[in-house]
Write a protein that holds these residues in place. Structure first.
Motif, PDB file in Angstrom:
ATOM      1  N   LYS A 126       9.574  -8.703 -20.775  1.00  0.00           N
ATOM      2  CA  LYS A 126       9.537  -8.635 -22.249  1.00  0.00           C
ATOM      3  C   LYS A 126       8.136  -8.299 -22.753  1.00  0.00           C
ATOM      4  N   ILE A 127       7.096  -8.926 -22.157  1.00  0.00           N
ATOM      5  CA  ILE A 127       5.725  -8.786 -22.666  1.00  0.00           C
ATOM      6  C   ILE A 127       5.058  -7.500 -22.176  1.00  0.00           C
ATOM      7  N   LYS A 128       5.316  -7.138 -20.891  1.00  0.00           N
ATOM      8  CA  LYS A 128       4.816  -5.887 -20.296  1.00  0.00           C
ATOM      9  C   LYS A 128       3.287  -5.804 -20.213  1.00  0.00           C
ATOM     10  N   ASN A 129       2.612  -6.956 -20.203  1.00  0.00           N
ATOM     11  CA  ASN A 129       1.154  -6.978 -20.112  1.00  0.00           C
ATOM     12  C   ASN A 129       0.735  -8.274 -19.420  1.00  0.00           C
ATOM     13  N   VAL A 130      -0.002  -8.158 -18.304  1.00  0.00           N
ATOM     14  CA  VAL A 130      -0.325  -9.338 -17.498  1.00  0.00           C
ATOM     15  C   VAL A 130      -1.275 -10.283 -18.227  1.00  0.00           C
ATOM     16  N   LEU A 131      -2.249  -9.743 -18.951  1.00  0.00           N
ATOM     17  CA  LEU A 131      -3.196 -10.602 -19.667  1.00  0.00           C
ATOM     18  C   LEU A 131      -2.485 -11.422 -20.755  1.00  0.00           C
TER      19      LEU A 131
ATOM     20  N   LYS B 242      -3.332 -26.188 -12.905  1.00  0.00           N
ATOM     21  CA  LYS B 242      -4.228 -25.299 -13.647  1.00  0.00           C
ATOM     22  C   LYS B 242      -3.453 -24.089 -14.162  1.00  0.00           C
ATOM     23  N   ASN B 243      -4.056 -23.402 -15.154  1.00  0.00           N
ATOM     24  CA  ASN B 243      -3.442 -22.174 -15.652  1.00  0.00           C
ATOM     25  C   ASN B 243      -3.426 -21.110 -14.557  1.00  0.00           C
ATOM     26  N   ILE B 244      -2.365 -20.309 -14.506  1.00  0.00           N
ATOM     27  CA  ILE B 244      -2.242 -19.274 -13.482  1.00  0.00           C
ATOM     28  C   ILE B 244      -3.157 -18.102 -13.840  1.00  0.00           C
ATOM     29  N   SER B 245      -3.986 -17.675 -12.893  1.00  0.00           N
ATOM     30  CA  SER B 245      -4.953 -16.599 -13.142  1.00  0.00           C
ATOM     31  C   SER B 245      -4.265 -15.242 -13.180  1.00  0.00           C
ATOM     32  N   LYS B 246      -4.987 -14.262 -13.710  1.00  0.00           N
ATOM     33  CA  LYS B 246      -4.453 -12.903 -13.816  1.00  0.00           C
ATOM     34  C   LYS B 246      -4.191 -12.309 -12.434  1.00  0.00           C
ATOM     35  N   SER B 247      -5.122 -12.515 -11.487  1.00  0.00           N
ATOM     36  CA  SER B 247      -4.941 -11.973 -10.139  1.00  0.00           C
ATOM     37  C   SER B 247      -3.734 -12.610  -9.445  1.00  0.00           C
ATOM     38  N   SER B 248      -3.519 -13.904  -9.671  1.00  0.00           N
ATOM     39  CA  SER B 248      -2.357 -14.581  -9.076  1.00  0.00           C
ATOM     40  C   SER B 248      -1.055 -14.038  -9.652  1.00  0.00           C
ATOM     41  N   LEU B 249      -1.066 -13.696 -10.929  1.00  0.00           N
ATOM     42  CA  LEU B 249       0.134 -13.138 -11.553  1.00  0.00           C
ATOM     43  C   LEU B 249       0.476 -11.768 -10.960  1.00  0.00           C
ATOM     44  N   TYR B 250      -0.545 -10.928 -10.750  1.00  0.00           N
ATOM     45  CA  TYR B 250      -0.293  -9.632 -10.121  1.00  0.00           C
ATOM     46  C   TYR B 250       0.313  -9.826  -8.729  1.00  0.00           C
ATOM     47  N   HIS B 251      -0.217 -10.819  -8.006  1.00  0.00           N
ATOM     48  CA  HIS B 251       0.287 -11.078  -6.652  1.00  0.00           C
ATOM     49  C   HIS B 251       1.734 -11.554  -6.690  1.00  0.00           C
ATOM     50  N   ILE B 252       2.038 -12.455  -7.605  1.00  0.00           N
ATOM     51  CA  ILE B 252       3.406 -12.982  -7.728  1.00  0.00           C
ATOM     52  C   ILE B 252       4.382 -11.870  -8.097  1.00  0.00           C
ATOM     53  N   LEU B 253       4.004 -11.068  -9.091  1.00  0.00           N
ATOM     54  CA  LEU B 253       4.907 -10.039  -9.611  1.00  0.00           C
ATOM     55  C   LEU B 253       5.199  -8.916  -8.609  1.00  0.00           C
ATOM     56  N   SER B 254       4.345  -8.762  -7.601  1.00  0.00           N
ATOM     57  CA  SER B 254       4.550  -7.671  -6.633  1.00  0.00           C
ATOM     58  C   SER B 254       4.946  -8.187  -5.246  1.00  0.00           C
ATOM     59  N   ASN B 255       5.180  -9.496  -5.135  1.00  0.00           N
ATOM     60  CA  ASN B 255       5.442 -10.104  -3.824  1.00  0.00           C
ATOM     61  C   ASN B 255       6.939 -10.067  -3.488  1.00  0.00           C
ATOM     62  N   LYS B 256       7.276  -9.332  -2.417  1.00  0.00           N
ATOM     63  CA  LYS B 256       8.675  -9.191  -2.031  1.00  0.00           C
ATOM     64  C   LYS B 256       9.250 -10.434  -1.361  1.00  0.00           C
ATOM     65  N   VAL B 257       8.420 -11.449  -1.160  1.00  0.00           N
ATOM     66  CA  VAL B 257       8.946 -12.694  -0.591  1.00  0.00           C
ATOM     67  C   VAL B 257      10.007 -13.297  -1.512  1.00  0.00           C
ATOM     68  N   TYR B 258       9.891 -13.001  -2.820  1.00  0.00           N
ATOM     69  CA  TYR B 258      10.862 -13.536  -3.792  1.00  0.00           C
ATOM     70  C   TYR B 258      12.198 -12.801  -3.734  1.00  0.00           C
ATOM     71  N   LEU B 259      12.234 -11.694  -2.946  1.00  0.00           N
ATOM     72  CA  LEU B 259      13.495 -10.985  -2.703  1.00  0.00           C
ATOM     73  C   LEU B 259      14.134 -11.435  -1.393  1.00  0.00           C
ATOM     74  N   GLY B 260      13.493 -12.404  -0.730  1.00  0.00           N
ATOM     75  CA  GLY B 260      14.002 -12.859   0.565  1.00  0.00           C
ATOM     76  C   GLY B 260      13.440 -12.059   1.722  1.00  0.00           C
ATOM     77  N   LYS B 261      12.299 -11.360   1.475  1.00  0.00           N
ATOM     78  CA  LYS B 261      11.676 -10.540   2.511  1.00  0.00           C
ATOM     79  C   LYS B 261      10.402 -11.208   3.038  1.00  0.00           C
ATOM     80  N   ILE B 262      10.014 -10.823   4.254  1.00  0.00           N
ATOM     81  CA  ILE B 262       8.739 -11.237   4.840  1.00  0.00           C
ATOM     82  C   ILE B 262       7.943  -9.973   5.146  1.00  0.00           C
TER      83      ILE B 262
END
Length: 526
Positions: free
Chosen positions: A197-202, A219-239
């Motif tokens: 919905k927001i389309k902006n990591v910051l 703690k608040n989630i950092s910008k770099s951690s958000l990029y990592h989460i959003l692109s991590n295929k582990v959440y699709l059940g992949k390694i």
């Protein structure tokens, strides 16, 4: 006439902490053996100093060891004549670090002795032998690392998470299987849906803080951690391991449709950021660097296999019509940036030069300023303000420092005062550093500092492999892969003249020398 007293220090090291709690451990055994050796040399004037240098639980692959750093400091203060070790690899397992250590020893007329391997570091042949030995030690260490990496990859192929921190939203059971962890698993779903919905990591970062979506540590989630989460295929059940994708045995947290939609937005935003002016912020010397014809050198990069290579390229290459081309056209960004940072650090530690610009300060104030300079960790803003221009020539690099800014910057830090630097206060101090800038086989320029070792690990490893294969051949243990192809040709390198092998091991060889040329040379002596 009594012999001159030779002050000896013993250095001991053990990689792991296991067994150090025992009354008599590995460090004690090393020290006892070294003490006996020093006593045997009493007739030569050898005398053991009281201070001990013991590093328990520290790897030889790094120089960041407390006792070792203290040892080097005492050598620099001329408190030690000889360092005695049980084996050379107690001192270091890195060939690069070894060259730095030897430089310190030579500068302060110190030497070292390995009691199980008799070496004399004052001769070039002794150094050659040591370099070969350390190459084997480093080779052994790398082989061990490869075994560990292979075990790690095998576990990933099975869909397991063998080591490392579990991804946000998961925990790990006793069998190394990822299990959803609440409330963080639901947070992951919320993060993906919110980004769509927001389309902006910051802005997403700010929104999550408002919604009290936090890390495991609260703690608040950092910008770099958000990029990592959003692109991590582990959440699709992949390694994922080394860019290879395997099916995990854990439960996915995100539907593939949602994940793909998020990736599309991330990719669009990445293309837009690439064309913004801040995309070049990673180039430390942008706008400061000039070639031997006075042309500005601008940042550039090329993309290899899973890696980006940064350069500074002359305007004469980009626009040959408007700019006269010189000898210097393309330089590795990392190499020149490291060179300039090291020279700035050297300037801050050069009390003879700095003192000339401290006349307006008291002796007490001068000491505070110098102390702040010597402990300062150089950052990008300071460097880009302190340096006004860098000119490259074939035999010299000329750096224009704003010495007034440098002095007043550290004065404000020392006295905790405010100061705003203006262009009217600029005072240029030009430092010329003698170097050689030559053309490498890759068609780019390379900085070579006279008197500094220029190790080429490909050449060194080729020499080591040649001697190793021939040793195995003499023992009738030669592996099949050494009997044909390129490895068979490498075995000929043992016929190279000793002075060529020595120059490669000591890092003083021709910078344009490559393995193919070495083999051709060796064939002439077969």
């Amino acid at each position: 006439m009594d012999k001159k007293k030779i002050r000896c220090a013993i250095y001991t090291r053990k990689s792991c902490e296991e067994g150090l709690e025992q009354d008599f451990n590995s460090l004690d055994a090393q020290r006892e053996a070294c003490e006996s050796f020093i006593k045997s040399q009493k007739h030569e004037g050898w005398s053991l100093i009281e201070k001990q240098y013991n590093d328990g639980g520290f790897s030889g692959g790094t120089m960041e060891r407390p006792a070792f750093k203290e040892l080097l400091n005492d050598i620099e203060n001329d408190k030690i004549d000889i360092v005695v070790v049980y084996k050379v690899d107690r001192l270091t397992r890195s060939l690069m670090d070894f060259s730095k250590i030897i430089d310190v020893f030579d500068k302060h007329n110190a030497s070292f002795v390995s009691i199980t391997q008799q070496f004399n570091t004052t001769t070039s042949m002794g150094r050659l032998t040591l370099n070969i030995l350390l190459s084997f030690a480093q080779f052994e260490r790398e082989v061990t690392g490869e075994r560990i990496r292979d075990k790690f990859e095998a576990s990933r192929k099975k869909g397991l998470w063998l080591s490392g921190t579990s991804p946000y939203g998961y925990t790990k059971d006793a069998h190394h299987m990822l299990i959803p962890e609440e409330p963080y698993a639901k947070n992951v779903q919320f993060i993906f849906e919110s980004y769509l919905k927001i389309k902006n990591v910051l802005k997403l970062k700010q929104y999550l803080a408002e919604q009290n979506i936090l890390t495991r540590k609260g703690k608040n989630i950092s910008k770099s951690s958000l990029y990592h989460i959003l692109s991590n295929k582990v959440y699709l059940g992949k390694i994922i391991h080394k860019d290879k994708e395997y099916d995990g045995i854990h439960k996915p947290l995100i539907a593939k449709e949602l994940f793909d939609s998020v990736q599309n937005i991330l990719e669009i935003n990445a293309v837009e950021r690439k064309h913004q002016t801040n995309a070049k912020s990673g180039s430390l010397l942008a706008g400061l660097l000039y070639d031997d014809k006075g042309n500005k050198m601008s940042p550039s990069y090329s993309k290899g296999k899973n890696k980006h290579y940064r350069y500074y390229v002359s305007q004469s290459i980009k626009n040959p019509v408007d700019y006269e081309r010189g000898e210097i056209t393309k330089l590795s960004a990392g190499e020149i940036e490291n060179f300039v940072q090291a020279d700035l650090k050297s300037l801050l530690n050069n009390t003879q030069i700095i003192h000339q610009h401290l006349e307006n300060y008291s002796v007490k104030q001068q000491k505070l300023i110098l102390k702040n300079m010597q402990i300062y960790d150089i950052d990008k803003v300071f460097l880009r303000t302190a340096i006004k221009r860098i000119d490259l020539r074939i035999d010299c690099i000329s750096i224009n420092y704003d010495i007034a800014y440098i002095i007043k910057y550290f004065a404000t830090r020392a006295f905790n005062t405010e100061y705003k630097h203006t262009d009217a206060e600029v005072e240029i101090f030009t430092k010329d550093i003698n170097v050689k800038i030559s053309l490498t086989p890759q068609r780019q320029n390379k900085i070579i500092i006279p008197g500094k070792a220029n190790y080429d690990m490909k050449l060194i490893q080729a020499i080591v492999k040649s001697f190793w294969y021939n040793k195995l051949g003499a023992e009738r243990k030669l592996p099949l892969e050494a009997r044909n192809g390129n490895n068979k040709r490498l075995r000929k390198l043992r016929f190279l003249p000793p002075d060529i092998i020595e120059s490669i091991m000591n890092g003083t060889q021709d910078p344009e020398l490559n393995i193919k040329q070495l083999i051709t040379m060796a064939e002439k002596y077969c």
